[in-house]
Design an enzyme around this catalytic site. Structure first.
Site, PDB file in Angstrom:
ATOM      1  N   CYS A 293       0.843  -1.198   0.000  1.00 51.55           N
ATOM      2  CA  CYS A 293       0.000   0.000   0.000  1.00 51.55           C
ATOM      3  C   CYS A 293       0.886   1.258   0.000  1.00 51.55           C
ATOM      4  CB  CYS A 293      -0.945  -0.044   1.192  1.00 51.55           C
ATOM      5  SG  CYS A 293      -2.205   1.254   1.220  1.00 51.55           S
ATOM      6  N   LEU A 294       0.687   2.182   0.938  1.00 58.19           N
ATOM      7  CA  LEU A 294       1.505   3.391   0.974  1.00 58.19           C
ATOM      8  C   LEU A 294       2.972   3.061   1.177  1.00 58.19           C
ATOM      9  CD1 LEU A 294      -0.635   5.793   3.221  1.00 58.19           C
ATOM     10  CD2 LEU A 294      -0.785   5.410   0.773  1.00 58.19           C
TER      11      LEU A 294
END
Length: 583
Positions: free
Chosen positions: A315-316
């Site tokens: 993800c991030l």
């Protein structure tokens, strides 16, 4: 301009303070949604619809046809004849699955609701001249508003609720009210949802044995204990997203990605992010790269000297890792053996429904709210993510918990999801502006240490994973890495969502994935073209990934020591460490 006409510094500072304080106060009332952004979207849509008489006529015609179909359906129901439905729910809409919805008058109610929902979709889309962002925003907001009035949410029009009430003499409402009061108390007291007490971090979750071997202001680095006599020479460093606790990748024993990697003979290191407080308001995205990814790489290099590193980002964390890898490529830092990205975006032009909340008005509104608090709070983040799947995460759960009187069963992934983290003001502002709003990294405007970097400077093999029903990082957006990076990319499309599609252990029922890899830029495939040539396989993609890691490794060796005491990285405490326990 004359000197006398210039505003003084004090006047400018005071006016800015008043404006920010006003918007921050409004943000607490609106849940962080900018009223100006919503108003602009509706004005754009309404003004263009008003000067589109042809479109209005077409909508009136659609409304007439839908009304006629519904009237014919009602007549067939009244006559007791076998009737064909006017409209079918979307595949992901399970609100009307109960057999009671097939009986009159409930079938007429839900058919009318779905036809009305379809009409408003037609009314809010396809209006010539409306910007794409405003169109998607209006369609989304109208859909949320309509869902409030779904007959499934009303105890008097939901046949499943009425049947349960008859069977139990209304005791389902007594239990439901008890659940509601308990949830309200927990929410007001910042307590986790009911049932999470059965999942204890360090015992039931995040229980893979290991040691914390490094700690700074932002991270703890965990090294996991080996379970095989020999290990792959190249270690694995995992960079999770700071918006979540790391142990989504180390859940229960049967679905822990960390435990699986260790069992396959990999030496695994994991970053555990500190949960920031107001005192961390000025931490920047560069701080996260430097004190997170780069410090962790230095420590792993000290524990396993002379070996390259398989870096993994989720993800991030994958976005941040991609930026770090690009900067390393620019400066000829060759410490990476490969890059694996799970549901991670490097280009944000098609970043899904989350972009509905990202425009200049919305970002400045969020900035003012974070400026006052020093951070973005967990409740404010959770609200936005719940809206993206409101049928599943809000309305269906409310019906189950409060109207049917059944507690939604808690399981490990739900317990993890309730254990959210905050984000510092400066870092999140930079992330929203530079990546989401301006797409600086994909377009070579993002700067690291004063120099621009771009995905094309990533020159190590890449294994990228997208998931079919991801609302946070849509797989078509994740797929862009296949033509942005200057390296061989193996892309996997797994079934499931942003979290469940990644936590996809071997033996999990009903799992499948598609996979296809290519060497560098030897022909571009758009997502639809990729789907046509990708091989479909049953089971878990973890197996294919582990094999890929081994194919990009150089053989086996003895497991390294836990930590590197001689270089200052002696074990500090047992995993899962202290940062993961911060509330």
């Amino acid at each position: 301009m004359a000197e006398a006409d210039r505003d003084s510094y004090t006047a400018r500072a005071f006016s800015e303070l008043v404006d920010r304080a006003t918007r921050s106060g409004l943000a607490h009332v609106t849940g962080g949604i900018s009223p100006s952004s919503v108003a602009l979207a509706y004005v754009d849509w309404l003004s263009h619809l008003a000067i589109s008489p042809g479109h209005q006529i077409r909508l009136a015609s659609k409304a007439w046809r839908k009304g006629t179909r519904l009237a014919r359906f009602a007549g067939q129901c009244a006559a007791g004849e076998a009737q064909e439905r006017c409209i079918e729910p979307l595949p992901q809409d399970h609100r009307f699955d109960h057999p009671g919805w097939n009986a009159f008058p409930f079938n007429l109610m839900y058919q009318g609701f779905l036809l009305n929902q379809q009409f408003w979709h037609n009314a809010t889309t396809g209006v010539r001249g409306v910007s794409n962002h405003h169109e998607r925003m209006v369609e989304f907001m109208v859909r949320q508003w309509l869902d409030v009035f779904s007959p499934s949410n009303n105890p008097l029009t939901n046949p499943e609720v009425l049947e349960r009430t008859r069977q139990e003499g209304g005791m389902n409402f007594v239990r439901g009210f008890s659940h509601f009061v308990e949830d309200l108390e927990r929410y007001a007291g910042d307590k986790p949802p009911a049932g999470t007490e059965a999942f204890v971090v360090g015992e039931d979750l995040a229980a893979t044995p290991g040691k914390v071997i490094f700690r700074n202001r932002l991270i703890e680095l965990i090294q996991y204990a080996p379970v095989t006599e020999k290990v792959q020479r190249e270690p694995v460093l995992i960079v999770p997203a700071w918006i979540m606790k790391y142990y989504i990748l180390d859940l229960s024993e049967q679905n822990s990605l960390v435990r699986y990697l260790v069992s396959q003979g990999h030496t695994v290191f994991m970053i555990s992010w500190r949960n920031p407080g107001p005192e961390d308001r000025d931490l920047s995205l560069e701080d996260y790269r430097r004190m997170g990814v780069m410090d962790a790489l230095d420590v792993v290099g000290a524990v396993v000297p002379g070996e390259k590193i398989h870096a993994v980002g989720y993800c991030l964390g994958g976005t941040l890792l991609s930026i770090a890898a690009a900067a390393m490529g620019r400066h000829a830092d060759d410490r990476l053996a490969s890059l694996s990205l799970f549901a991670a975006q490097v280009d944000f032009t098609e970043a899904g429904e989350l972009t509905l909340f990202i425009d200049e008005s919305q970002v400045s509104y969020l900035e003012d709210m974070m400026w006052e608090q020093g951070l973005l709070d967990t409740k404010q983040m959770a609200g936005a993510f719940q809206l993206l799947r409101s049928n599943d995460l809000i309305w269906s759960r409310n019906v189950r918990d409060y109207l049917l009187g059944e507690r939604t069963p808690m399981f490990d992934l739900m317990a993890w999801n309730a254990d959210a983290t905050r984000m510092p003001y400066r870092m999140h502002s930079e992330y929203l502006r530079q990546l989401f709003l301006n797409n600086d990294f994909a377009e070579a405007r993002y700067h690291v240490e004063g120099e621009p970097v771009a995905p094309e400077e990533i020159r190590v093999p890449i294994f990228a994973v997208g998931t079919e029903s991801d609302h946070v990082a849509p797989w078509r957006s994740v797929h862009k890495i296949t033509h942005l990076a200057d390296s061989a990319v193996t892309f996997v499309l797994a079934n499931g969502g942003h979290n469940a599609g990644i936590v996809s252990e071997p033996g999990h029922p009903h799992r499948h994935y598609r996979i296809y890899g290519q060497d560098g830029h030897n022909g571009f495939h758009d997502p639809d073209g990729w789907l046509e040539i990708a091989e479909k396989r049953e089971g878990s993609w973890w197996i294919a990934w582990s094999d890929w890691l081994k194919s990009n490794s150089s053989g086996k060796t003895e497991p390294p020591a836990m930590g590197a005491e001689a270089t200052g990285y002696a074990p500090l405490m047992d995993a899962p460490g202290s940062y993961v326990l911060m509330k």
